[in-house]
Design a protein around this motif. Structure first.
Motif, PDB file in Angstrom:
ATOM      1  N   GLY A   1       6.452  17.469  14.980  1.00 32.15           N
ATOM      2  CA  GLY A   1       7.549  17.026  15.749  1.00 32.15           C
ATOM      3  C   GLY A   1       7.523  15.527  16.388  1.00 32.15           C
ATOM      4  O   GLY A   1       6.504  14.976  16.041  1.00 32.15           O
ATOM      5  N   GLY A   2       8.691  14.888  16.177  1.00 33.05           N
ATOM      6  CA  GLY A   2       8.846  13.759  17.002  1.00 33.05           C
ATOM      7  C   GLY A   2       8.968  13.088  16.048  1.00 33.05           C
ATOM      8  O   GLY A   2       8.976  12.457  15.037  1.00 33.05           O
ATOM      9  N   PRO A   3       8.320  11.293  16.852  1.00 34.18           N
ATOM     10  CA  PRO A   3       9.154  10.283  15.839  1.00 34.18           C
ATOM     11  C   PRO A   3       7.815   9.995  14.478  1.00 34.18           C
ATOM     12  O   PRO A   3       7.701   9.919  13.773  1.00 34.18           O
TER      13      PRO A   3
ATOM     14  N   ARG B   1      -0.539  11.255  17.934  1.00 37.08           N
ATOM     15  CA  ARG B   1      -0.328  11.671  17.067  1.00 37.08           C
ATOM     16  C   ARG B   1      -0.178  10.482  15.892  1.00 37.08           C
ATOM     17  O   ARG B   1       0.168  10.598  14.785  1.00 37.08           O
ATOM     18  N   LEU B   2       0.561   9.114  17.179  1.00 36.72           N
ATOM     19  CA  LEU B   2       1.295   7.677  15.947  1.00 36.72           C
ATOM     20  C   LEU B   2       0.276   6.972  15.904  1.00 36.72           C
ATOM     21  O   LEU B   2      -0.077   6.097  15.268  1.00 36.72           O
TER      22      LEU B   2
ATOM     23  N   PRO C   1      16.519   7.690  13.851  1.00 31.88           N
ATOM     24  CA  PRO C   1      16.090   8.998  13.412  1.00 31.88           C
ATOM     25  C   PRO C   1      14.267   8.876  14.502  1.00 31.88           C
ATOM     26  O   PRO C   1      14.017   9.683  15.538  1.00 31.88           O
ATOM     27  N   ALA C   2      13.801   7.907  14.232  1.00 33.43           N
ATOM     28  CA  ALA C   2      11.972   8.099  15.052  1.00 33.43           C
ATOM     29  C   ALA C   2      12.588   7.518  16.402  1.00 33.43           C
ATOM     30  O   ALA C   2      11.773   7.802  17.250  1.00 33.43           O
ATOM     31  N   VAL C   3      13.037   6.458  17.107  1.00 36.18           N
ATOM     32  CA  VAL C   3      13.560   6.595  18.210  1.00 36.18           C
ATOM     33  C   VAL C   3      14.493   7.592  18.466  1.00 36.18           C
ATOM     34  O   VAL C   3      13.866   7.726  20.051  1.00 36.18           O
ATOM     35  N   ALA C   4      14.827   8.434  18.343  1.00 33.36           N
ATOM     36  CA  ALA C   4      15.866   9.458  19.005  1.00 33.36           C
ATOM     37  C   ALA C   4      14.769  10.477  19.262  1.00 33.36           C
ATOM     38  O   ALA C   4      15.076  11.127  20.210  1.00 33.36           O
ATOM     39  N   ALA C   5      13.753  10.727  17.984  1.00 35.01           N
ATOM     40  CA  ALA C   5      12.846  11.319  18.390  1.00 35.01           C
ATOM     41  C   ALA C   5      11.908  11.720  19.289  1.00 35.01           C
ATOM     42  O   ALA C   5      11.575  11.977  19.964  1.00 35.01           O
ATOM     43  N   PHE C   6      11.414   9.844  18.901  1.00 32.58           N
ATOM     44  CA  PHE C   6      10.557   9.530  20.310  1.00 32.58           C
ATOM     45  C   PHE C   6      11.460   9.402  21.870  1.00 32.58           C
ATOM     46  O   PHE C   6      10.459   9.858  22.678  1.00 32.58           O
ATOM     47  N   LYS C   7      12.749   9.000  22.303  1.00 35.36           N
ATOM     48  CA  LYS C   7      12.788   9.901  23.033  1.00 35.36           C
ATOM     49  C   LYS C   7      13.385  11.102  24.037  1.00 35.36           C
ATOM     50  O   LYS C   7      12.977  11.321  25.150  1.00 35.36           O
ATOM     51  N   ALA C   8      13.443  11.897  23.189  1.00 38.24           N
ATOM     52  CA  ALA C   8      13.055  12.824  23.336  1.00 38.24           C
ATOM     53  C   ALA C   8      11.451  13.700  23.071  1.00 38.24           C
ATOM     54  O   ALA C   8      11.163  14.299  24.289  1.00 38.24           O
ATOM     55  N   ALA C   9      10.898  13.403  23.210  1.00 37.71           N
ATOM     56  CA  ALA C   9       9.442  13.794  22.891  1.00 37.71           C
ATOM     57  C   ALA C   9       8.729  13.457  24.052  1.00 37.71           C
ATOM     58  O   ALA C   9       7.829  13.900  24.023  1.00 37.71           O
TER      59      ALA C   9
ATOM     60  N   THR D   1       9.113  11.997  11.801  1.00 37.98           N
ATOM     61  CA  THR D   1       9.668  10.765  11.592  1.00 37.98           C
ATOM     62  C   THR D   1       8.909   9.752  10.574  1.00 37.98           C
ATOM     63  O   THR D   1       9.431   9.456   9.098  1.00 37.98           O
ATOM     64  N   LEU D   2       8.323   9.070  11.506  1.00 39.26           N
ATOM     65  CA  LEU D   2       7.701   7.736  10.522  1.00 39.26           C
ATOM     66  C   LEU D   2       6.583   8.437   9.042  1.00 39.26           C
ATOM     67  O   LEU D   2       6.647   7.358   7.853  1.00 39.26           O
ATOM     68  N   ARG D   3       6.134   9.547   9.066  1.00 34.32           N
ATOM     69  CA  ARG D   3       5.522   9.688   8.197  1.00 34.32           C
ATOM     70  C   ARG D   3       5.984   9.867   7.140  1.00 34.32           C
ATOM     71  O   ARG D   3       5.590   9.864   5.833  1.00 34.32           O
ATOM     72  N   VAL D   4       7.844  11.073   7.148  1.00 37.25           N
ATOM     73  CA  VAL D   4       7.857  10.996   5.867  1.00 37.25           C
ATOM     74  C   VAL D   4       8.280   9.738   5.297  1.00 37.25           C
ATOM     75  O   VAL D   4       8.064   9.598   3.886  1.00 37.25           O
ATOM     76  N   VAL D   5       8.497   8.380   6.234  1.00 33.21           N
ATOM     77  CA  VAL D   5       8.529   6.964   5.535  1.00 33.21           C
ATOM     78  C   VAL D   5       7.706   6.317   4.493  1.00 33.21           C
ATOM     79  O   VAL D   5       7.513   5.936   3.860  1.00 33.21           O
ATOM     80  N   THR D   6       6.015   6.576   5.261  1.00 31.73           N
ATOM     81  CA  THR D   6       4.841   6.111   4.987  1.00 31.73           C
ATOM     82  C   THR D   6       5.179   7.213   3.394  1.00 31.73           C
ATOM     83  O   THR D   6       4.676   5.826   2.648  1.00 31.73           O
ATOM     84  N   GLY D   7       5.534   8.147   3.315  1.00 30.05           N
ATOM     85  CA  GLY D   7       4.731   8.832   2.362  1.00 30.05           C
ATOM     86  C   GLY D   7       6.615   8.703   0.764  1.00 30.05           C
ATOM     87  O   GLY D   7       5.545   8.631   0.004  1.00 30.05           O
ATOM     88  N   GLY D   8       7.218   7.708   1.124  1.00 32.76           N
ATOM     89  CA  GLY D   8       8.307   7.020   0.279  1.00 32.76           C
ATOM     90  C   GLY D   8       7.361   5.888  -0.198  1.00 32.76           C
ATOM     91  O   GLY D   8       7.673   5.647  -1.410  1.00 32.76           O
ATOM     92  N   TYR D   9       7.141   5.329   0.504  1.00 28.19           N
ATOM     93  CA  TYR D   9       6.837   4.244   0.186  1.00 28.19           C
ATOM     94  C   TYR D   9       4.908   4.517  -0.390  1.00 28.19           C
ATOM     95  O   TYR D   9       4.893   3.233  -2.071  1.00 28.19           O
TER      96      TYR D   9
END
Length: 448
Positions: free
Chosen positions: A152-154, A203-204, A135-143, A157-165
């Motif tokens: 929004g954007g990648p 943002r990244l 999803p991050a790469v897909a969002a990145f391509k659109a963004a 998505t990446l921040r959600v994963v960081t929160g999970g860790y």
């Protein structure tokens, strides 16, 4: 039973719920916002209400009690979730696993098999980076071709994963987490390399700062102070590149906190001062409260009880004004009077002030009873220091032994070293009490 049919599929779930006249799509903004914030309990709550289910009905479907569902829904963004219950709830409510922070195959295993949490965590860790990548790469391509929203954007998505860790840190050995976290950091950096848009790049950079800070925290937990400094330093640099003063201040304060615990008081105070400069003239109240607690730790490391006490009083004054709805990112975890009390306990342990520890211990019960076992073990060792300073040897080493067992279970070098420091502070008499001998036997066989 009024719940969803066990054989329903994602394809007919929406039609079934529409027939109930009480439907909420998992693509709703409220659910997506809760998932993005890492509040998976609220995701379940919203989906359950949308499906017209009671907590008891959902509990029956998942094989747990109504009270277990209630606790799950109230866990919040900083809670530690039982993977099995979370996965089963998501499956019954037809929620995609990623909305509750799970990889697809890990969710299937947790929902359908009676395995323990360690197996589920291993599957999550094994798949999380791959799941995040698509999803991050897909969002990145659109963004890269369309203007992206601030959340929004990648990066989102990446921040959600960081929160999970970050949530997994409370129940998972750092040695298991550090490799996927570093892979997550590499993914974040690789996505950022080709970005042309200035706002997206910032943002990244902010996401990279958060991941690097987590890598520093994990290295610290493993007792690898050199790597911890490297990653915390990288977090500060990325935060500055992001153009977010609040994030830069947070990372500088995190590094100051690390140095205070490492005994480098003056370096910690200098970093805390830099953090205050980064905040500017009107910082959020939670930033003032947290930084004052960090400064208290630095003063305690320097042996200055008066300055430490002054900083703790400042921290509690600001903490009294903190409300949940005024807490800004990146302070995703609550900071309140209980956290200040826990800091007073930690300062008292370093200053040999048993009166500080005994007076603050009751107010720190929220931390002592938290689901983050490693944090709890460190605080228990500080409480044990208070008992030791008051001459209560048996109580001190009984507490210390329990904390040490947690450290060994998680292979936490930080906890073990704190246990060793406690032992060094005890002047060994000619005849050792039994509880100390047992503690020594356990401590001396440790090789992490």
């Amino acid at each position: 039973m009024r719940g969803l049919h066990s054989g329903s599929s994602p394809g007919n779930c929406e039609a079934y719920q529409r027939q109930r006249g009480n439907w909420m799509s998992w693509t709703s903004a409220a659910i997506r916002d809760a998932s993005r914030a890492g509040d998976y309990g609220r995701v379940v709550h919203l989906a359950r209400r949308g499906a017209g289910l009671s907590q008891k009905e959902l509990g029956d479907a998942c094989g747990v009690s109504q009270s277990a569902v209630s606790r799950l829904e109230q866990r919040g963004a900083n809670g530690v979730y039982d993977t099995k219950t979370l996965a089963r709830a998501a499956a019954h409510l037809q929620l995609p696993p990623h909305l509750v922070g799970l990889a697809d195959h890990a969710a299937a295993l947790a929902a359908n098999a009676d395995t323990d949490g360690s197996v589920e965590r291993r599957n999550f860790l094994g798949g999380a980076v791959a799941v995040a990548a698509a999803p991050a790469v897909a969002a990145f391509k659109a963004a890269t071709t369309e203007p992206a929203a601030a959340d929004g954007g990648p990066a989102a998505t990446l921040r959600v994963v960081t929160g999970g860790y970050r949530r997994l840190d409370g129940t998972t050995p750092a040695r298991q987490l550090v490799k996927p976290v570093l892979e997550h950091l590499e993914l974040t950096q690789s996505l950022a390399k080709g970005v042309q848009d200035h706002a997206q790049r910032n943002r990244l950079a902010a996401v990279g700062s958060e991941v690097a800070s987590l890598a520093g925290w994990l290295s610290w937990d493993m007792g690898d102070y050199g790597s911890a400094r490297t990653w915390y330093g990288a977090a500060v640099k990325s935060a500055r590149r992001s153009g977010q003063p609040l994030l830069a201040a947070y990372q500088l304060g995190s590094l100051a906190q690390f140095e205070a615990h490492a005994g480098n008081a003056q370096q910690g105070l200098s970093l805390a001062q830099s953090a205050r400069k980064a905040l500017g003239d009107r910082p959020p109240v939670i930033a003032d409260a947290w930084l004052a607690s960090v400064e208290a730790l630095c003063h305690a490391a320097a042996g200055d009880a008066e300055a430490s006490d002054d900083s703790l009083k400042t921290a509690i004054r600001f903490a009294d004004r903190v409300t949940n709805d005024s807490t800004p990112w990146p302070w995703v975890f609550t900071f309140n009077e209980s956290k200040v009390a826990a800091t007073r306990v930690a300062c008292g342990a370093r200053l040999g002030r048993s009166d500080w520890i005994s007076s603050a211990q009751d107010s720190a019960t929220a931390v002592l009873s938290s689901g983050h076992e490693k944090q709890r073990a460190l605080l228990i060792l500080d409480v044990a220091s208070g008992h030791l300073a008051s001459g209560r040897i048996d109580g001190a080493f009984a507490l210390a032994t329990g904390a040490l067992e947690i450290g060994l279970r998680f292979r936490s070098g930080r906890i073990v070293e704190r246990a060793r420091a406690l032992r060094r502070s005890y002047a060994t008499p000619r005849s050792l009490p039994r509880v100390v001998r047992e503690f020594d036997d356990r401590l001396y066989e440790v090789f992490l």
